[in-house]
Motif scaffolding. Sequence first.
Motif, mmCIF file in Angstrom:
data_model
loop_
_atom_site.group_PDB
_atom_site.id
_atom_site.type_symbol
_atom_site.label_atom_id
_atom_site.label_comp_id
_atom_site.label_asym_id
_atom_site.label_seq_id
_atom_site.Cartn_x
_atom_site.Cartn_y
_atom_site.Cartn_z
ATOM 1 N N LEU A 192 -2.400 20.050 -0.430
ATOM 2 C CA LEU A 192 -3.797 19.655 -0.283
ATOM 3 C C LEU A 192 -3.998 18.173 -0.575
ATOM 4 O O LEU A 192 -4.795 17.504 0.083
ATOM 5 N N VAL A 193 -3.261 17.648 -1.551
ATOM 6 C CA VAL A 193 -3.332 16.222 -1.867
ATOM 7 C C VAL A 193 -2.823 15.402 -0.682
ATOM 8 O O VAL A 193 -3.444 14.414 -0.283
ATOM 9 N N LEU A 194 -1.698 15.815 -0.096
ATOM 10 C CA LEU A 194 -1.155 15.104 1.058
ATOM 11 C C LEU A 194 -2.121 15.148 2.237
ATOM 12 O O LEU A 194 -2.290 14.147 2.951
ATOM 13 N N ASP A 195 -2.777 16.284 2.442
ATOM 14 C CA ASP A 195 -3.784 16.400 3.502
ATOM 15 C C ASP A 195 -4.923 15.401 3.287
ATOM 16 O O ASP A 195 -5.364 14.729 4.217
ATOM 17 N N LYS A 196 -5.406 15.309 2.047
ATOM 18 C CA LYS A 196 -6.502 14.388 1.736
ATOM 19 C C LYS A 196 -6.085 12.939 1.974
ATOM 20 O O LYS A 196 -6.853 12.146 2.519
ATOM 21 N N LEU A 197 -4.868 12.587 1.554
ATOM 22 C CA LEU A 197 -4.397 11.219 1.751
ATOM 23 C C LEU A 197 -4.253 10.889 3.233
ATOM 24 O O LEU A 197 -4.573 9.785 3.669
ATOM 25 N N GLU A 198 -3.801 11.858 4.022
ATOM 26 C CA GLU A 198 -3.677 11.626 5.464
ATOM 27 C C GLU A 198 -5.044 11.351 6.087
ATOM 28 O O GLU A 198 -5.180 10.495 6.965
ATOM 29 N N LYS A 199 -6.076 12.041 5.614
ATOM 30 C CA LYS A 199 -7.423 11.851 6.160
ATOM 31 C C LYS A 199 -7.949 10.444 5.945
ATOM 32 O O LYS A 199 -8.824 9.987 6.690
ATOM 33 N N ILE A 200 -7.443 9.742 4.934
ATOM 34 C CA ILE A 200 -7.913 8.373 4.690
ATOM 35 C C ILE A 200 -6.864 7.330 5.109
ATOM 36 O O ILE A 200 -6.910 6.179 4.685
ATOM 37 N N GLY A 201 -5.921 7.741 5.965
ATOM 38 C CA GLY A 201 -5.026 6.787 6.589
ATOM 39 C C GLY A 201 -3.628 6.649 6.017
ATOM 40 O O GLY A 201 -2.860 5.814 6.478
#
Length: 88
Positions: A54-63
């Motif tokens: 979930l952390v990796l998903d969130k980081l991907e969403k912000i570039g």
Amino acid sequence: MPYVLVSTQIRLTGPTMVGDVYSDPAIMNYLGARKTTMLGNNFSEYHVDEPPRLVLDKLEKIGFRMVTMTGVGQTLVWCMHKETDNNT
């Protein structure tokens, strides 16, 4: 160029370590991370209760994009990077 190290012990359910004392506070706030200092350590880290996925998903969403991933003993580590605009 901003980098973020994400790590967790061999269990993939969290908690997840997402940064150190020098991490961007805005990114740590976005992730919902809290700064902690473990007993006996003279440094702070940021942790979230969510699993690393979930952390990796969130980081991907912000570039952020994954640069590499490895296992170190009982720890899994992901290196994330975000391109910056060189004109700023």
